[in-house]
Design an enzyme around this catalytic site. Structure first.
Site, short mmCIF file in Angstrom:
data_model
loop_
_atom_site.label_atom_id
_atom_site.label_comp_id
_atom_site.label_asym_id
_atom_site.label_seq_id
_atom_site.Cartn_x
_atom_site.Cartn_y
_atom_site.Cartn_z
N LYS A 84 0.89 -1.17 0.00
CA LYS A 84 0.00 0.00 0.00
C LYS A 84 0.92 1.22 0.00
O LYS A 84 1.73 1.39 0.91
CB LYS A 84 -0.87 0.02 1.26
CG LYS A 84 -1.97 -1.03 1.27
CD LYS A 84 -2.68 -1.06 2.60
CE LYS A 84 -3.63 0.11 2.79
NZ LYS A 84 -4.36 -0.02 4.10
O1 G3H Z 1 -6.35 1.52 5.94
C1 G3H Z 1 -7.54 1.58 5.64
C2 G3H Z 1 -8.61 1.65 6.63
O2 G3H Z 1 -9.74 0.95 6.13
C3 G3H Z 1 -8.97 3.04 7.04
O3 G3H Z 1 -10.05 2.93 7.91
P1 G3H Z 1 -10.32 4.08 8.98
O4 G3H Z 1 -10.87 5.25 8.26
O5 G3H Z 1 -11.31 3.47 9.93
O6 G3H Z 1 -9.00 4.37 9.65
#
Ligand code: G3H
Length: 212
Positions: A84
């Site tokens: 990522k």
């Molecule tokens: O890294 C990706 C996550 O799905 C971000 O989720 P979040 O907005 O709850 O931190």
């Protein structure tokens, strides 16, 4: 379509494996900070708990360091690795460098223009943070729809992340997301409906079946 677990907790990965229909695991630096295990150990254990991809987010911010970190992640996770890489100018440079050798995703995309650059850089996935985009821009589902339009007929697939309800998960798919990543509680919520439970209870109350 593929549904992934968004977690770095080994017990959650075990539970997701037992669900049977969860096909990979996504992590990020915040999720990795929620376990006391060394990051390398966590990534290796997560890889054992899925046959699918394990996403690792680079934390370096300088190009050569990002390339080194990405290659190191591949050494740890192996063929299941998906990097990522943040949607920044240097991040897109890193995707261009790394995507010929390791599957890459571009994370934290907030515009269809960035999705177009992710495609050109060679990313396999473009990650939209749906709920964060709703909070920051007003409509995270519209962002997914615009990304889907830009990426139509390309091999870059949309992974919808930051999903906070089953409705948001379904709306992301309807808007053109190819994949979802969800915390364990959300995976369980997606599979559950009060009416389904009520209906089954009605059938089973006076119903008959085979002996086994
Ligand atoms: O890294 C990706 C996550 O799905 C971000 O989720 P979040 O907005 O709850 O931190």
């Amino acid at each position: 379509m593929t549904i992934y677990l968004d977690s770095a907790i080994i017990s959650e990965a075990q539970t997701a494996k037992e669900l049977g229909w969860v096909k990979g695991i996504t992590t990020n630096p915040t999720l990795l900070s929620k376990t006391d295990l060394p990051v390398e150990t966590t990534l290796k254990e997560l890889a054992k708990l899925t046959n699918g991809p394990v996403f690792y987010q680079l934390i370096s911010s300088e190009l050569d360091e990002m390339v080194k970190e990405g290659r190191k992640a591949f050494e740890i996770i192996g063929y299941q690795t998906v990097l990522k890489i943040p949607a920044t100018i240097v991040g897109f440079q890193a995707v261009t460098r790394l995507s010929p050798e390791i599957n890459c995703s571009v994370t934290a995309i907030y515009s269809p223009a960035q999705a177009a650059v992710a495609k050109e850089a060679g990313a396999k996935y473009a990650i939209a943070y749906v709920n964060r985009a709703t909070k920051l821009l007003g409509d995270g589902i519209a962002l997914v729809r615009e990304m889907a339009s830009v990426l139509a007929n390309s091999s870059t697939e949309i992974l919808a992340a930051s999903i906070k309800s089953p409705e948001e998960a379904a709306a992301s798919l309807q808007a053109g997301a190819h994949h979802l990543t969800l915390p364990l509680s959300m995976l369980q919520a997606m599979a559950t409906d009060r009416l389904s439970l009520q209906t089954v209870e009605d059938f089973n109350k006076n119903g008959r079946g085979i002996s086994y």
